[in-house]
Design an enzyme around this catalytic site. Structure first.
Site, PDB file in Angstrom:
ATOM      1  N   ASN A 134      20.239  63.486  44.447  1.00  0.00           N
ATOM      2  CA  ASN A 134      19.552  62.233  44.742  1.00  0.00           C
ATOM      3  C   ASN A 134      19.173  62.140  46.208  1.00  0.00           C
ATOM      4  O   ASN A 134      19.894  62.609  47.084  1.00  0.00           O
ATOM      5  CB  ASN A 134      20.433  61.041  44.352  1.00  0.00           C
ATOM      6  CG  ASN A 134      20.715  61.023  42.863  1.00  0.00           C
ATOM      7  OD1 ASN A 134      20.014  61.691  42.094  1.00  0.00           O
ATOM      8  ND2 ASN A 134      21.725  60.283  42.445  1.00  0.00           N
ATOM      9  N   VAL A 135      18.052  61.489  46.443  1.00  0.00           N
ATOM     10  CA  VAL A 135      17.567  61.328  47.807  1.00  0.00           C
ATOM     11  C   VAL A 135      17.924  59.940  48.355  1.00  0.00           C
ATOM     12  O   VAL A 135      17.460  59.545  49.418  1.00  0.00           O
ATOM     13  CB  VAL A 135      16.043  61.601  47.893  1.00  0.00           C
ATOM     14  CG1 VAL A 135      15.760  63.061  47.559  1.00  0.00           C
ATOM     15  CG2 VAL A 135      15.240  60.678  46.975  1.00  0.00           C
TER      16      VAL A 135
ATOM     17  N   HIS B 280      18.667  67.982  47.710  1.00  0.00           N
ATOM     18  CA  HIS B 280      17.217  67.727  47.642  1.00  0.00           C
ATOM     19  C   HIS B 280      16.740  66.822  48.777  1.00  0.00           C
ATOM     20  O   HIS B 280      15.702  66.174  48.669  1.00  0.00           O
ATOM     21  CB  HIS B 280      16.824  67.130  46.279  1.00  0.00           C
ATOM     22  CG  HIS B 280      16.901  68.123  45.159  1.00  0.00           C
ATOM     23  ND1 HIS B 280      16.889  67.764  43.831  1.00  0.00           N
ATOM     24  CD2 HIS B 280      16.987  69.478  45.175  1.00  0.00           C
ATOM     25  CE1 HIS B 280      16.970  68.861  43.074  1.00  0.00           C
ATOM     26  NE2 HIS B 280      17.042  69.904  43.868  1.00  0.00           N
TER      27      HIS B 280
ATOM     28  N   CYS C 209       2.721  62.464  64.138  1.00  0.00           N
ATOM     29  CA  CYS C 209       3.632  62.972  65.167  1.00  0.00           C
ATOM     30  C   CYS C 209       2.842  63.153  66.467  1.00  0.00           C
ATOM     31  O   CYS C 209       1.613  63.264  66.447  1.00  0.00           O
ATOM     32  CB  CYS C 209       4.192  64.306  64.698  1.00  0.00           C
ATOM     33  SG  CYS C 209       5.274  65.127  65.871  1.00  0.00           S
TER      34      CYS C 209
ATOM     35  N   CYS D  76       2.567  65.692  68.076  1.00  0.00           N
ATOM     36  CA  CYS D  76       1.913  67.005  68.033  1.00  0.00           C
ATOM     37  C   CYS D  76       0.648  66.983  67.188  1.00  0.00           C
ATOM     38  O   CYS D  76      -0.060  67.980  67.094  1.00  0.00           O
ATOM     39  CB  CYS D  76       2.884  68.068  67.512  1.00  0.00           C
ATOM     40  SG  CYS D  76       3.006  68.127  65.702  1.00  0.00           S
TER      41      CYS D  76
ATOM     42  N   THR E 141      22.324  63.853  35.201  1.00  0.00           N
ATOM     43  CA  THR E 141      21.211  64.759  35.500  1.00  0.00           C
ATOM     44  C   THR E 141      20.733  65.440  34.229  1.00  0.00           C
ATOM     45  O   THR E 141      21.525  65.751  33.347  1.00  0.00           O
ATOM     46  CB  THR E 141      21.588  65.806  36.575  1.00  0.00           C
ATOM     47  OG1 THR E 141      20.501  66.719  36.747  1.00  0.00           O
ATOM     48  CG2 THR E 141      22.849  66.570  36.233  1.00  0.00           C
TER      49      THR E 141
HETATM   50  C1  BJW Z   1      22.216  58.352  33.039  1.00  0.00           C
HETATM   51  C2  BJW Z   1      22.108  57.011  33.123  1.00  0.00           C
HETATM   52  C3  BJW Z   1      23.263  56.337  33.473  1.00  0.00           C
HETATM   53  C4  BJW Z   1      20.101  57.772  32.572  1.00  0.00           C
HETATM   54  N1  BJW Z   1      24.348  57.033  33.680  1.00  0.00           N
HETATM   55  N2  BJW Z   1      23.244  59.095  33.239  1.00  0.00           N
HETATM   56  C5  BJW Z   1      10.530  77.997  35.825  1.00  0.00           C
HETATM   57  C6  BJW Z   1      11.826  78.257  35.452  1.00  0.00           C
HETATM   58  C7  BJW Z   1      12.894  77.969  36.306  1.00  0.00           C
HETATM   59  C8  BJW Z   1      12.659  77.435  37.542  1.00  0.00           C
HETATM   60  C9  BJW Z   1      11.364  77.190  37.922  1.00  0.00           C
HETATM   61  C10 BJW Z   1      10.318  77.460  37.074  1.00  0.00           C
HETATM   62  N3  BJW Z   1       9.165  77.104  37.699  1.00  0.00           N
HETATM   63  C11 BJW Z   1       9.487  76.587  38.906  1.00  0.00           C
HETATM   64  C12 BJW Z   1      10.823  76.640  39.058  1.00  0.00           C
HETATM   65  C13 BJW Z   1      11.595  76.200  40.206  1.00  0.00           C
HETATM   66  C14 BJW Z   1      11.685  74.694  40.250  1.00  0.00           C
HETATM   67  C15 BJW Z   1      12.241  74.165  38.938  1.00  0.00           C
HETATM   68  O1  BJW Z   1      13.423  74.115  38.711  1.00  0.00           O
HETATM   69  N4  BJW Z   1      11.369  73.704  38.052  1.00  0.00           N
HETATM   70  C16 BJW Z   1      11.797  73.250  36.726  1.00  0.00           C
HETATM   71  C17 BJW Z   1      11.114  71.923  36.398  1.00  0.00           C
HETATM   72  C18 BJW Z   1      11.484  74.308  35.711  1.00  0.00           C
HETATM   73  N5  BJW Z   1      12.581  74.410  41.347  1.00  0.00           N
HETATM   74  C19 BJW Z   1      12.148  74.342  42.600  1.00  0.00           C
HETATM   75  O2  BJW Z   1      10.986  74.463  42.895  1.00  0.00           O
HETATM   76  C20 BJW Z   1      13.210  74.162  43.648  1.00  0.00           C
HETATM   77  N6  BJW Z   1      13.033  75.118  44.675  1.00  0.00           N
HETATM   78  C21 BJW Z   1      13.164  76.408  44.442  1.00  0.00           C
HETATM   79  O3  BJW Z   1      13.442  76.850  43.342  1.00  0.00           O
HETATM   80  O4  BJW Z   1      12.956  77.182  45.561  1.00  0.00           O
HETATM   81  C22 BJW Z   1      12.795  78.591  45.353  1.00  0.00           C
HETATM   82  C23 BJW Z   1      11.341  78.813  45.021  1.00  0.00           C
HETATM   83  C24 BJW Z   1      10.429  78.737  46.039  1.00  0.00           C
HETATM   84  C25 BJW Z   1       9.087  78.960  45.753  1.00  0.00           C
HETATM   85  C26 BJW Z   1       8.664  79.190  44.440  1.00  0.00           C
HETATM   86  C27 BJW Z   1       9.599  79.214  43.416  1.00  0.00           C
HETATM   87  C28 BJW Z   1      10.938  79.029  43.710  1.00  0.00           C
HETATM   88  C29 BJW Z   1      13.071  72.806  44.307  1.00  0.00           C
HETATM   89  C30 BJW Z   1      13.380  71.702  43.378  1.00  0.00           C
HETATM   90  C31 BJW Z   1      13.134  70.379  44.067  1.00  0.00           C
HETATM   91  C32 BJW Z   1      13.274  69.209  43.109  1.00  0.00           C
HETATM   92  N7  BJW Z   1      12.780  68.054  43.763  1.00  0.00           N
HETATM   93  C33 BJW Z   1      12.863  66.786  43.065  1.00  0.00           C
HETATM   94  C34 BJW Z   1      12.115  65.721  43.914  1.00  0.00           C
HETATM   95  C35 BJW Z   1      12.944  65.313  45.102  1.00  0.00           C
HETATM   96  C36 BJW Z   1      12.257  64.278  45.893  1.00  0.00           C
HETATM   97  C37 BJW Z   1      12.088  63.004  45.108  1.00  0.00           C
HETATM   98  O5  BJW Z   1      13.089  62.354  44.774  1.00  0.00           O
HETATM   99  O6  BJW Z   1      10.943  62.650  44.849  1.00  0.00           O
HETATM  100  O7  BJW Z   1      14.217  66.403  42.862  1.00  0.00           O
HETATM  101  S1  BJW Z   1      12.233  66.836  41.414  1.00  0.00           S
HETATM  102  C38 BJW Z   1      13.401  65.729  40.710  1.00  0.00           C
HETATM  103  O8  BJW Z   1      14.218  66.425  39.763  1.00  0.00           O
HETATM  104  C39 BJW Z   1      14.323  65.350  41.867  1.00  0.00           C
HETATM  105  C40 BJW Z   1      15.663  65.369  41.200  1.00  0.00           C
HETATM  106  O9  BJW Z   1      16.681  65.541  42.154  1.00  0.00           O
HETATM  107  C41 BJW Z   1      15.551  66.515  40.247  1.00  0.00           C
HETATM  108  C42 BJW Z   1      16.522  66.456  39.097  1.00  0.00           C
HETATM  109  O10 BJW Z   1      16.292  65.317  38.320  1.00  0.00           O
HETATM  110  P1  BJW Z   1      17.551  64.530  37.740  1.00  0.00           P
HETATM  111  O11 BJW Z   1      18.346  63.993  38.839  1.00  0.00           O
HETATM  112  O12 BJW Z   1      18.230  65.388  36.759  1.00  0.00           O
HETATM  113  O13 BJW Z   1      16.844  63.266  37.043  1.00  0.00           O
HETATM  114  P2  BJW Z   1      16.199  63.132  35.598  1.00  0.00           P
HETATM  115  O14 BJW Z   1      15.381  61.910  35.619  1.00  0.00           O
HETATM  116  O15 BJW Z   1      15.566  64.391  35.189  1.00  0.00           O
HETATM  117  O16 BJW Z   1      17.416  62.901  34.621  1.00  0.00           O
HETATM  118  C43 BJW Z   1      18.163  61.687  34.619  1.00  0.00           C
HETATM  119  C44 BJW Z   1      19.341  61.851  33.691  1.00  0.00           C
HETATM  120  O17 BJW Z   1      20.159  60.716  33.832  1.00  0.00           O
HETATM  121  C45 BJW Z   1      18.953  61.928  32.212  1.00  0.00           C
HETATM  122  O18 BJW Z   1      19.660  62.998  31.621  1.00  0.00           O
HETATM  123  C46 BJW Z   1      19.446  60.597  31.629  1.00  0.00           C
HETATM  124  O19 BJW Z   1      19.905  60.716  30.290  1.00  0.00           O
HETATM  125  C47 BJW Z   1      20.573  60.282  32.547  1.00  0.00           C
HETATM  126  N8  BJW Z   1      20.894  58.864  32.687  1.00  0.00           N
HETATM  127  N9  BJW Z   1      20.784  56.657  32.808  1.00  0.00           N
HETATM  128  C48 BJW Z   1      24.350  58.382  33.574  1.00  0.00           C
HETATM  129  N10 BJW Z   1      23.226  54.993  33.556  1.00  0.00           N
HETATM  130 ZN    ZN Z   2       5.067  67.292  65.146  1.00  0.00          ZN
END
Ligand code: BJW
Ligand code: ZN
Length: 246
Positions: free
Chosen positions: A101-102, A118, A150, A152, A190
């Site tokens: 989480n952010v 993240h 910025c 810059c 998640t």
């Molecule tokens: C409850 C509830 C309650 C509801 N109690 N629970 C193909 C295969 C594998 C990997 C990749 C691929 N293609 C690309 C990739 C890599 C990619 C990736 O994983 N993509 C997938 C979608 C396939 N990953 C990346 O790019 C990462 N970097 C990386 O791999 O670097 C190396 C690289 C470099 C260059 C090229 C390729 C690779 C970076 C990932 C960054 C993710 N960023 C985000 C945005 C952050 C900023 C923002 O907030 O805007 O992060 S995306 C978003 O998803 C955010 C979250 O942290 C993240 C995870 O989401 P989360 O937290 O799981 O939320 P939800 O909404 O999905 O789920 C909520 C859950 O809560 C649900 O299950 C509900 O049931 C539950 N819930 N109420 C408890 N009350």
């Molecule tokens: Zn700058």
């Protein structure tokens, strides 16, 4: 509320616990998750349009406004009972929190052992020279708000990790360490589809830890975890804490 007895037992005897949190952790604080049908931010906006470096290059004002809106929501949000339970728990057991989480709700609840893999809404920086910029959240008035500049000449961008970007090296190294050293990992709120963060649960398990999932819904990780608990963060974590430290 019925707490899975195996989880209580594991939690009581664990020497080290790592809690991996996602958007569901903050849902009961009123912050929308990413993928839940009704409330997910991405139901209204295409994530691929907003949370990518490409979107930033093409339409920084749209992306900046979206993050300003989320920053404004965060300012009025409060930690929920789940955040508070983790903070209390860490006073008597070795607990590390790895969050995707952010937001800063774990910290505001009193947790000091939080690893942000993240990034954060509160740490904007220059997209050119990388100088940090003060987080100055203003409720956006429309869909587009030009980001500050910025000295810059670069644009100030949100301090978060977008798709295709590397995770902060230091934070991710600490997250790996936390996954490898724990004997219990609790995965809360998640969907388990975004890597490499999602891989931390498998890493913990392959190092001998038990993995428990707290989530009201089935996830990508559900079939692999040792304990599945269909409950919400703000109800389950206080109930678990009460059983571990009665
Ligand atoms: C409850 C509830 C309650 C509801 N109690 N629970 C193909 C295969 C594998 C990997 C990749 C691929 N293609 C690309 C990739 C890599 C990619 C990736 O994983 N993509 C997938 C979608 C396939 N990953 C990346 O790019 C990462 N970097 C990386 O791999 O670097 C190396 C690289 C470099 C260059 C090229 C390729 C690779 C970076 C990932 C960054 C993710 N960023 C985000 C945005 C952050 C900023 C923002 O907030 O805007 O992060 S995306 C978003 O998803 C955010 C979250 O942290 C993240 C995870 O989401 P989360 O937290 O799981 O939320 P939800 O909404 O999905 O789920 C909520 C859950 O809560 C649900 O299950 C509900 O049931 C539950 N819930 N109420 C408890 N009350
Ligand atoms: Zn700058």
């Amino acid at each position: 509320m019925e707490v899975p007895p195996t989880l209580v037992e594991k939690a009581r005897t664990a020497r080290s616990i790592t809690v991996l949190t996602g958007a569901g952790m903050s849902a009961e604080s009123g912050l929308p998750t990413f993928r839940d049908a009704q409330t997910g931010l991405w139901a209204r906006y295409d994530p691929m349009t907003l949370a990518t470096p490409e979107a930033w290059r093409e339409d920084p004002a749209l992306v900046w406004a979206w993050y300003q809106k989320r920053g404004a929501m965060l300012q009025t949000a409060e930690p929920n009972a789940g955040h508070l339970a983790l903070a209390t728990w860490s006073k008597f057991q070795d607990i590390r929190i790895v969050t995707q989480n952010v937001d800063d709700l774990h910290e505001r609840a009193g947790s000091t052992n939080v690893i942000h893999v993240h990034g954060s809404l509160l740490t904007p920086y220059c997209d050119s020279c990388h100088t940090p910029y003060p987080a100055d959240v203003e409720e956006p008035t429309g869909e587009r708000v030009p980001p500050p500049k910025c000295a810059c000449g670069g644009l100030i961008r949100p301090g978060v990790v977008w798709f295709g970007e590397m995770l902060p090296e230091d934070a991710f190294a600490r997250a790996i360490d936390a996954a490898q050293r724990c004997d219990l990992m609790i995965v809360v709120g998640t969907s388990g589809i975004v890597y490499p963060a999602a891989g931390l649960a498998q890493l913990a398990q392959s190092n001998g830890a038990s993995v428990a999932e707290i989530n009201p819904a089935e996830t990508e990780a559900s079939s692999q975890v040792d304990i599945r608990w269909r409950a919400t963060a703000a109800t389950a974590l206080p109930a678990l804490l009460a059983q571990v430290n009665p």
